[in-house]
Design a protein around this motif. Structure first.
Motif, PDB file in Angstrom:
ATOM      1  N   ASP A 107      -1.399   7.779   6.616  1.00  0.00           N
ATOM      2  CA  ASP A 107      -0.497   6.716   7.060  1.00  0.00           C
ATOM      3  C   ASP A 107      -1.165   5.848   8.123  1.00  0.00           C
ATOM      4  OD1 ASP A 107       2.164   5.416   7.252  1.00  0.00           O
ATOM      5  OD2 ASP A 107       2.189   6.330   9.247  1.00  0.00           O
TER       6      ASP A 107
ATOM      7  N   VAL B 169       3.319  -1.163   4.068  1.00  0.00           N
ATOM      8  CA  VAL B 169       2.902   0.222   3.877  1.00  0.00           C
ATOM      9  C   VAL B 169       4.147   1.020   3.527  1.00  0.00           C
ATOM     10  CG1 VAL B 169       1.893   2.268   4.943  1.00  0.00           C
ATOM     11  CG2 VAL B 169       0.959   0.019   5.460  1.00  0.00           C
TER      12      VAL B 169
ATOM     13  N   LEU C  22      -3.197   4.595  -1.370  1.00  0.00           N
ATOM     14  CA  LEU C  22      -4.140   5.135  -0.406  1.00  0.00           C
ATOM     15  C   LEU C  22      -3.837   6.618  -0.291  1.00  0.00           C
ATOM     16  CD1 LEU C  22      -5.525   3.581   2.710  1.00  0.00           C
ATOM     17  CD2 LEU C  22      -4.858   5.963   2.769  1.00  0.00           C
TER      18      LEU C  22
ATOM     19  N   ASP D  87       5.493   4.720   2.659  1.00  0.00           N
ATOM     20  CA  ASP D  87       5.237   6.158   2.623  1.00  0.00           C
ATOM     21  C   ASP D  87       6.162   6.782   1.589  1.00  0.00           C
ATOM     22  OD1 ASP D  87       3.282   6.350   4.732  1.00  0.00           O
ATOM     23  OD2 ASP D  87       4.903   5.838   6.103  1.00  0.00           O
TER      24      ASP D  87
ATOM     25  N   ILE E 107       0.874  -1.170   0.000  1.00  0.00           N
ATOM     26  CA  ILE E 107       0.000   0.000   0.000  1.00  0.00           C
ATOM     27  C   ILE E 107       0.913   1.221   0.000  1.00  0.00           C
ATOM     28  CG2 ILE E 107      -1.780   1.292   1.220  1.00  0.00           C
ATOM     29  CD1 ILE E 107      -2.622  -1.348   2.546  1.00  0.00           C
TER      30      ILE E 107
ATOM     31  N   THR F  62      -4.376   5.394   8.577  1.00  0.00           N
ATOM     32  CA  THR F  62      -5.431   4.625   7.918  1.00  0.00           C
ATOM     33  C   THR F  62      -4.846   3.435   7.163  1.00  0.00           C
ATOM     34  OG1 THR F  62      -6.753   6.630   7.674  1.00  0.00           O
ATOM     35  CG2 THR F  62      -7.334   4.769   6.268  1.00  0.00           C
ATOM     36  N   ALA F  63      -3.754   3.669   6.434  1.00  0.00           N
ATOM     37  CA  ALA F  63      -3.114   2.591   5.676  1.00  0.00           C
ATOM     38  C   ALA F  63      -2.600   1.495   6.593  1.00  0.00           C
ATOM     39  CB  ALA F  63      -1.975   3.148   4.835  1.00  0.00           C
ATOM     40  N   ARG F  64      -1.985   1.863   7.705  1.00  0.00           N
ATOM     41  CA  ARG F  64      -1.448   0.857   8.631  1.00  0.00           C
ATOM     42  C   ARG F  64      -2.564   0.075   9.320  1.00  0.00           C
ATOM     43  NH1 ARG F  64       3.886   1.299   8.642  1.00  0.00           N
ATOM     44  NH2 ARG F  64       4.719   3.266   7.878  1.00  0.00           N
TER      45      ARG F  64
ATOM     46  N   VAL G 213       1.454   5.183   0.272  1.00  0.00           N
ATOM     47  CA  VAL G 213       0.834   6.380   0.829  1.00  0.00           C
ATOM     48  C   VAL G 213       1.665   7.579   0.366  1.00  0.00           C
ATOM     49  CG1 VAL G 213       0.131   7.573   2.935  1.00  0.00           C
ATOM     50  CG2 VAL G 213       0.073   5.081   2.843  1.00  0.00           C
TER      51      VAL G 213
END
Length: 101
Positions: free
Chosen positions: A45, A65, A92, A67, A34, A47-49, A36
């Motif tokens: 971040d 995830v 995301l 970033d 994902i 929300t993604a985690r 970010v």
């Protein structure tokens, strides 16, 4: 109309649904990423985690995830655009990232 004439299309439809479900059951068979397009520690971040943890628990697969901040979200968005189109990389993002670009 006979019962067999009504039953054939229903049986064919059920077979098609079963085949489609068995084909999709193999996902994911490798790690999911994902991306970010903002800095770590922000709302996107978090929300993604949270979603990565949920998805990992449900599928039993590793969810990464990544970033990728920079240029108002363009760096992360380009990274997801350039990823292999295999269904294992997601973006995301937030409304502000897309409205700024």
């Amino acid at each position: 109309m006979t019962i067999s004439r009504l039953l054939r299309p229903a049986l064919a439809g059920a077979c098609l649904l079963w085949a489609a479900a068995s084909h999709a059951a193999g996902w994911p068979d490798k790690p999911v990423t994902i991306i970010v397009p903002s800095a770590a520690g922000g709302a996107a971040d978090l929300t993604a985690r949270t979603f990565a943890q949920y998805l990992g628990e449900k599928t039993g697969q590793t969810v990464i995830v990544e970033d990728r901040p920079g240029a108002g979200g363009i760096v992360g968005t380009n990274a997801s655009k350039s990823a292999a189109p295999d269904g294992y990389t997601f973006l995301l993002s937030t409304n502000s990232t897309h409205s700024a670009n």
